[in-house]
Design a protein around this motif. Sequence first.
Motif, PDB file in Angstrom:
ATOM      1  N   PRO A  81       0.639  -1.126   0.446  1.00 50.36           N
ATOM      2  CA  PRO A  81       0.069   0.302   0.494  1.00 50.36           C
ATOM      3  C   PRO A  81       0.868   1.361   0.099  1.00 50.36           C
ATOM      4  O   PRO A  81       1.552   1.569   1.498  1.00 50.36           O
ATOM      5  CB  PRO A  81      -0.575   0.198   0.955  1.00 50.36           C
ATOM      6  N   PRO A  95      -0.724  -3.621  -4.312  1.00 55.36           N
ATOM      7  CA  PRO A  95      -0.792  -4.046  -3.281  1.00 55.36           C
ATOM      8  C   PRO A  95      -0.462  -5.915  -4.473  1.00 55.36           C
ATOM      9  O   PRO A  95      -1.633  -5.810  -4.744  1.00 55.36           O
ATOM     10  CB  PRO A  95      -1.301  -3.451  -1.960  1.00 55.36           C
ATOM     11  N   ARG A 133       4.897   0.673   4.356  1.00 56.06           N
ATOM     12  CA  ARG A 133       3.931   0.273   3.739  1.00 56.06           C
ATOM     13  C   ARG A 133       3.674   2.469   3.977  1.00 56.06           C
ATOM     14  O   ARG A 133       3.909   3.040   5.335  1.00 56.06           O
ATOM     15  CB  ARG A 133       2.877  -0.514   3.508  1.00 56.06           C
ATOM     16  N   TYR A 164      -0.311   3.784   5.348  1.00 62.42           N
ATOM     17  CA  TYR A 164      -1.816   3.652   5.806  1.00 62.42           C
ATOM     18  C   TYR A 164      -3.023   5.313   5.610  1.00 62.42           C
ATOM     19  O   TYR A 164      -2.742   5.988   5.895  1.00 62.42           O
ATOM     20  CB  TYR A 164      -1.785   4.227   7.089  1.00 62.42           C
ATOM     21  N   GLY A 167      -3.160  -4.978   2.114  1.00 66.78           N
ATOM     22  CA  GLY A 167      -4.333  -4.213   2.275  1.00 66.78           C
ATOM     23  C   GLY A 167      -5.940  -4.732   2.509  1.00 66.78           C
ATOM     24  O   GLY A 167      -6.698  -4.102   2.082  1.00 66.78           O
ATOM     25  N   ARG A 226      -6.565  -1.074   6.050  1.00 68.42           N
ATOM     26  CA  ARG A 226      -7.361  -1.598   4.610  1.00 68.42           C
ATOM     27  C   ARG A 226      -6.928  -0.398   3.255  1.00 68.42           C
ATOM     28  O   ARG A 226      -5.674  -0.055   3.986  1.00 68.42           O
ATOM     29  CB  ARG A 226      -8.369  -1.156   4.705  1.00 68.42           C
ATOM     30  N   TRP A 227      -6.639  -0.811   1.869  1.00 65.26           N
ATOM     31  CA  TRP A 227      -6.763   0.222   1.269  1.00 65.26           C
ATOM     32  C   TRP A 227      -7.551   0.161  -0.293  1.00 65.26           C
ATOM     33  O   TRP A 227      -8.022  -0.708  -0.332  1.00 65.26           O
ATOM     34  CB  TRP A 227      -4.830  -0.370   0.013  1.00 65.26           C
ATOM     35  N   PRO A 265      -5.387  -6.062  -2.945  1.00 67.61           N
ATOM     36  CA  PRO A 265      -3.484  -6.960  -3.490  1.00 67.61           C
ATOM     37  C   PRO A 265      -4.270  -7.899  -4.656  1.00 67.61           C
ATOM     38  O   PRO A 265      -5.514  -8.636  -4.465  1.00 67.61           O
ATOM     39  CB  PRO A 265      -3.406  -7.480  -1.901  1.00 67.61           C
TER      40      PRO A 265
END
Length: 413
Positions: A71, A183, A316, A318, A373, A402-403, A407
């Motif tokens: 992420p 990701p 990474r 956030y 994520g 989370r993203w 991914p």
Amino acid sequence: MTDLAGSLRPATPEDWPTFSRALFDVFAEEPPRSFVDAVPAHAELDRSLGLWEDDRVVATAGIYSRQLTVPGAVVACAGITWVTVSPTHRRQGVLTAIMRRQLTELHEQQREPVAALWASESSIYGRFGYAPATWRGNLSGSVARLRLRPGVDAGAGRVDLVGVERYRAAAVGLHDRVRRFVPGNLDRDDRWWDRALRDEPDQRHGATTRRYLLHTEPDGTVTGYAAYRVKAGWTDAGEPDGTVTVEEIRSTSTPAYAALWRFLLSLDLVRTVKAPLLPSDDPLRYLLADPRALHSRPVDALWVRLVDVDRALAARRYPAPIDLVLEVRDPFCPWNAGRWRLTGHPAGGHCARTDRDPDLVVDVEALGAAYLGGESLATLQAAGRVEEVSPGAVTLAATAFRWPLGPWCPDEF
């Protein structure tokens, strides 16, 4: 265990024929001649491990030096591969010694902060701290039902069948642009493109040679590509019943993606479409007039292991601010065990040892599952892998980890 670990050593070019055949024997596969006759260009023998018994190789392992999109960033990743143990040496601590050797060296040498692998069996690697962080969708459907929604914008560009040289020339740069935003995606240098485009006749399983598409805008810019095969089939009544398997499809725009799929869904004599490596949440579903026409049977894909919790979490980004203390449980890599203060936001992160009271207690597998994520820490809490100490900490952590893009890893290794 100590003596066993000490007897593991990297393979040499002279060892390669024996080493590679031992590898394929455990997988009950016949290796391609090109793989056994010469060390593949993408192989890194200095990062391999073999356990020799007289002139026989009874265990193998290796590492590929890769770059993994996480992420908001790209990090160095140890791609764990070639892991085998001969049936004659199972349940003797061989695999544990290999895993411990790899992870300890990565930590002591301060190399990749993250390791990842594709698991041949899903029950093996959890005890070494790996967890599935991406899933492949195993997408499939009947061409008769897979129709794009009316009004879908397929743009003004064109889709062309091209040769592998033209395809590669265009796909390399496009792939490098798009993989940095998703990701789970991995880098591909020339060696890995050679591997991705290899088309051995004995690996086609009755299908055609690989075919290649490019989507080109009116100004000549390539905005999408796809690779696929077709396997002919006929019903007992003599009706065509072919299958197209989409191996890869990428684009930089929605119209290009729609145009590529419109081409793939209109192939003659084809009744079934398969796309095993695409994610289950692929945008194709939302381009269709009938979303139920696309079937998904998700299977674990890339398994992730945090080698060094502090370096991995700091690497990474956030999407929501986070400032929590994580008490990490990691019996296999004790250097990770203990309390870590994680602070992060969209621009970066920081993770360091602390003696503050924990907000969450989490095992290293849960961190690996959530790292890219895609998996919610709230879901992992429901499974007993995360313990909330401070009220609201799980909600905060789940939101921050989370993203927006799920991914996905399309590169098996």
